[in-house]
Every structure is written in C-alpha cells, then in structure tokens.
Design an enzyme around this catalytic site. Structure first.
Site, PDB file in Angstrom:
ATOM      1  N   PRO A 181      -4.944  -2.404  -4.088  1.00  0.00           N
ATOM      2  CA  PRO A 181      -4.293  -1.428  -4.010  1.00  0.00           C
ATOM      3  C   PRO A 181      -3.634  -0.882  -2.865  1.00  0.00           C
ATOM      4  O   PRO A 181      -4.277  -0.530  -1.802  1.00  0.00           O
ATOM      5  CB  PRO A 181      -5.301  -0.308  -4.435  1.00  0.00           C
ATOM      6  N   GLU A 182      -2.271  -1.229  -2.753  1.00  0.00           N
ATOM      7  CA  GLU A 182      -1.727  -0.442  -1.343  1.00  0.00           C
ATOM      8  C   GLU A 182      -0.634   0.590  -1.968  1.00  0.00           C
ATOM      9  O   GLU A 182      -1.009   1.078  -3.209  1.00  0.00           O
ATOM     10  CB  GLU A 182      -0.623  -1.842  -1.105  1.00  0.00           C
TER      11      GLU A 182
END
Length: 270
Positions: A2-3
């Site tokens: 998750p960015e």
DNA sequence: CCCTCGCCCTGCTGGC
DNA sequence: TGCCAGCAGGGCGAGG
C-alpha cells in the site's frame, strides 16, 4: 504494497460503506499492530457516525461526529476486507455499520497502525506535523524539490522516500517515476538539475494518477476493499523486472539502496 | 543536522 | 517432502 494510490483506492472503496453511517459495533481481536490501539478505541467508535473520509500521505482518515478521526496506516500488508465471508486470523479490528455492513482491518505482517486524533488538530498531530506536500496537490513543484534537495548528497531515490520532502511515495512509485523522468536513482539529490526536476514532478503525478485510475497495484497480499485486485502492477516498467528487457532493449538492473531494492535502466536514466 | 543502518512482523519463494 | 535463508519494506530510533 500500500502506497498512496492503494490507500486512495482503499479510502474510496470504504467510503461507499461508511460515509454517513453509524458504527454500531466494534470488535478488537488483537489490541495492537505496530503500536497498541488507543485504549478507548472501542468506546470512542461505537455509536459514532462517520461524517467523512480522507487520506493524508499513506494514511487513511475516518472522520466521526465526535470530532475525532480514526487514522489508519496499512503498513506492508494491511487491507480492509468488506463483508468477509469467513473470519481471518489477521482481522485485528472489525467494524459493523447501522446498515449491517461488516468491515475488517486485516494486516498479516502487522506493520500498520490505528490512532484516534482530534479532527481539529490533525495537521499538527505527531505523524502529520512534519509531512511534506501531497504529490497530487499544488505543493509539489520543481522549485520545492530543488529547495529540499539543495546541498544534499544522499541519492535522489532515498530522498524521494523521505515523507517530509514529499508525502506518500514508496519504493514502487519512486522507481517508476525516476524511470519515466530519466533520472539515475543513485544521483546525489542536490546535483539533479531543475530541468530534470521539471520532468520528475509530472512523472510522479502521472504514475500516481494512472495507478489510482487502475485501482492501485498489487503484490500478493494487497487487495482493494471490495476484494478485486488492482491492475497497475501490469504497467510497471522497471519495478520487479530485474533482468527483463526495458522498452529500450537494455536489461533492467537491480541494486540495494538503504536496504531496499532499486530497479532502473542504465540506458534510459542518466 | 545529515546520513546510514537495523529492527519490527509474517508469509511466500527458491534452493538444497 | 521438509527445512531454512532470503526477501518484501514504511516508519522510527540508534549511532557515526
């Protein structure tokens, strides 16, 4: 992992189930991720109405009518499971809404976090106080980067991972943006020219924007809240492609910077 | 202040 | 088939 695009996708997905809804039940199956949950988490969320949602850097924000915001970070492996058909041992926090929807915060590697912050003081909250500008907002400009990089000898790759310079970039999108801008990842940040930074800013914005449009990237343990996979991983040009041919024909290279893999093309990035 | 490094955590993968 | 080292890496603190 998750960015920013994955968190944005997650927040948009969650909003459909949470916005305007009352949280009727809160279950904590394990009281900590990388940090303990707030002691009053269950009491503070139970019965609260969600007034809105948002994102800052890689943090998701759930605002409530108690003037508190639940701030979550997905760490490496965090995701929200919507209407899980069967419980999972890594469902650490489970919310139920007045409409009967069940949402589980699942994080196998437990690098994530959950905090409760007074909504009025969000900007000055510990983890937010020093954050740099949002890359998709007005604050990220070539001049901003030039100022932040001035005199710095650390490689630009590592500088771009510094959340106080730009908020929300992680390893994947930094590699991809540097490739698109044609900048060597090991170049001293302070030596990158203004024309190069003027290519970098739109490259960052394009790679993030395209990823959000595609629903985020996916590596084995990340999924959107609705359970579907993001499609952006198929668009990676260098990340995870060591030894494969770059679009120019040269092999994609990998080396380690600051303990993390960097992928790049010697021919395309100068 | 700047920079680098190691730690936290777990699941998957590849080599033997 | 089983075992185990290596790897993924965001954030943060320690140390040079």
């Amino acid at each position: 992992m998750p960015e920013l695009p994955e968190v944005e996708t997650t927040v948009r997905g969650l909003a459909r189930f949470l916005e305007g809804e009352r949280i009727t039940r809160v279950a904590v199956n394990r009281p900590d991720l990388r940090r303990p949950f707030p002691l009053d988490l269950v009491q503070s969320l139970t019965g609260a109405r969600v007034t809105g949602m948002g994102r800052r850097a890689k943090y998701g924000l759930i605002h409530t009518d108690r003037e508190q915001t639940m701030v979550f970070h997905l760490g490496m492996s965090g995701r929200w499971r919507i209407e899980p058909e069967t419980p999972d041992k890594h469902d650490h926090l489970v919310l139920e809404t007045g409409a009967g929807h069940v949402l589980a915060l699942n994080d196998a590697r437990r690098f994530g976090s959950v905090d409760l912050v007074p909504t009025a003081g969000l900007d000055s909250w510990g983890a937010f106080a020093a954050l740099g500008p949002e890359p998709l907002g007005d604050g990220l400009t070539p001049r901003h980067l030039q100022g932040a990089f001035a005199g710095r000898i650390a490689p630009i790759k590592q500088m771009l991972l510094d959340q106080t310079i730009v908020a929300g970039l992680g390893n994947i999108y930094v590699c991809e943006a540097l490739f698109r801008a044609g900048i060597r990842p090991d170049k001293a940040a302070g030596l990158v020219t203004l024309p190069a930074l003027s290519r970098l800013v739109p490259a960052i914005q394009a790679v993030l924007g395209e990823s959000i449009a595609a629903g985020g990237s996916t590596i084995r343990d990340y999924a959107q809240p609705n359970g579907e996979l993001g499609y952006f991983a198929a668009s990676w040009q260098v990340y995870g492609r060591e030894g494969e041919a770059c679009s120019c024909g040269a092999p994609v290279l990998r080396f380690v910077q600051g303990g993390r893999s960097t992928f790049w093309c010697r021919k395309c990035q100068k």
